[in-house]
Scaffold this active site. Sequence first.
Site, mmCIF file in Angstrom:
data_model
loop_
_atom_site.group_PDB
_atom_site.id
_atom_site.type_symbol
_atom_site.label_atom_id
_atom_site.label_comp_id
_atom_site.label_asym_id
_atom_site.label_seq_id
_atom_site.Cartn_x
_atom_site.Cartn_y
_atom_site.Cartn_z
ATOM 1 N N GLY A 104 -9.369 -1.032 4.802
ATOM 2 C CA GLY A 104 -9.881 0.330 4.712
ATOM 3 C C GLY A 104 -8.871 1.363 4.255
ATOM 4 C CG PHE A 105 -8.539 2.885 0.672
ATOM 5 C CD1 PHE A 105 -8.386 1.671 0.027
ATOM 6 C CD2 PHE A 105 -9.335 3.845 0.066
ATOM 7 C CE1 PHE A 105 -9.014 1.414 -1.193
ATOM 8 C CE2 PHE A 105 -9.963 3.601 -1.153
ATOM 9 C CZ PHE A 105 -9.810 2.385 -1.786
ATOM 10 C CG ASN B 21 -9.672 0.872 -5.448
ATOM 11 O OD1 ASN B 21 -10.796 0.436 -5.678
ATOM 12 N ND2 ASN B 21 -8.878 0.320 -4.550
ATOM 13 C CB THR C 59 -13.617 -7.814 -10.157
ATOM 14 O OG1 THR C 59 -13.421 -9.081 -9.506
ATOM 15 C CG2 THR C 59 -14.403 -8.000 -11.439
ATOM 16 C CG ASN D 115 -12.757 -3.469 3.038
ATOM 17 O OD1 ASN D 115 -13.725 -4.097 3.462
ATOM 18 N ND2 ASN D 115 -11.766 -4.042 2.374
ATOM 19 C CB SER E 73 -11.994 -0.672 -1.689
ATOM 20 O OG SER E 73 -11.928 -1.155 -0.355
ATOM 21 C CG ASN F 128 -5.194 1.321 -6.745
ATOM 22 O OD1 ASN F 128 -5.904 1.998 -6.014
ATOM 23 N ND2 ASN F 128 -5.626 0.232 -7.363
ATOM 24 C CE LYS G 13 -3.991 -2.066 2.349
ATOM 25 N NZ LYS G 13 -5.022 -1.750 1.354
#
Length: 359
Positions: free
Chosen positions: A117-118, A182, A261, A187, A185, A149, A69
């Site tokens: 959650g990023f 993105n 996906t 989340n 997600s 991303n 990340k």
Amino acid sequence: MSLIPYALTRPFLFGMDAEAAHELTMDMLARGQRTPLQWAWSGEQVSDPVQLAGLTFPNRVGMAAGLDKNARCIDALGAMGFGFVEVGTVTPRAQPGNPKPRMFRLPEANALINRLGFNNEGLDAFLHNVRQSNHHARPGMRPMLLGLNIGKNATTPIEDATRDYLLCLEGVYPHADYVTVNISSPNTQNLRALQSDAALDGLLGAIAERRESLARQPEKATGRPRRVPIFVKIAPDLAEEQVAVIASTLQRHGMDGVIATNTTISRDAVQGLRHAEETGGLSGAPVREASNRVIRQLRHALGKDFPIIGVGGILSAEDAVEKIRAGADVVQIYTGLIYRGPALVPQVAKALRAMPRPA
């Protein structure tokens, strides 16, 4: 060639909490990359170049976003043999993500559930790490491509999401071979609402306009302008009518490709298993068919030439071949790497290289 068989390290990692094992692995990769230790996980660099979205992908196997990340391990991941590596999701400001525990293994199903959650260190730290990598100049190896991303902060109201995406786009643009938006997600609260007709139209319209502005500006490194391709990552939990509308919107705003996906919120394939009722996105083998269905629908809606990156449920070379037959041009893996280890990368790359190319 990797010096340490994954069969020896997996039991140790799977004996730990899933997120703790993830963090330990990322720390090891970050510390060992660009040193002799990198040979411990290095894989064969399979050459299978493909032209897509104006880029040359060295081979058709990529690392999906979500593993790295904060862009700490770009060179380490590249050494595994990926033709392209996607890092993030990054948001404008650092954020901790959702409360722990938030990552769970479902080994009986070769699956993971996460509700991270990023969680990330923010755009400035992300760009610092990207600049430290040498992914464009790996001695003796074909240069991989780097995807960056982008997403929105959890505290940013959904009606202001475009602002976050534009801030991230401007930051990552000079450093990316391609950018991924993105919007899928599960989340981040309400994020998937950006896949709806009007919201997606507004977001992609603003992104397209900003990209055209950035593409006219000379880059510091070369003194020449550069148009960076933009991909959009969508969910598997979409009706065929929704997929068709998304496809039309992507084309209308000049997006360069789609990634199909993300994780699924469905639990149909894992009912009764430990952790199956945990909230979050389910990845791995149970999402394979839903991902393939969306890829087939996208290919039908978009025609034969629009770039599609297929991701979701690839745990073997055969799974990757199935993605290409469904309509993907290239593939990405994540959960498969956790369950099968780095050897999966060249296995998949060789299987895809052996497939007949369209005339």
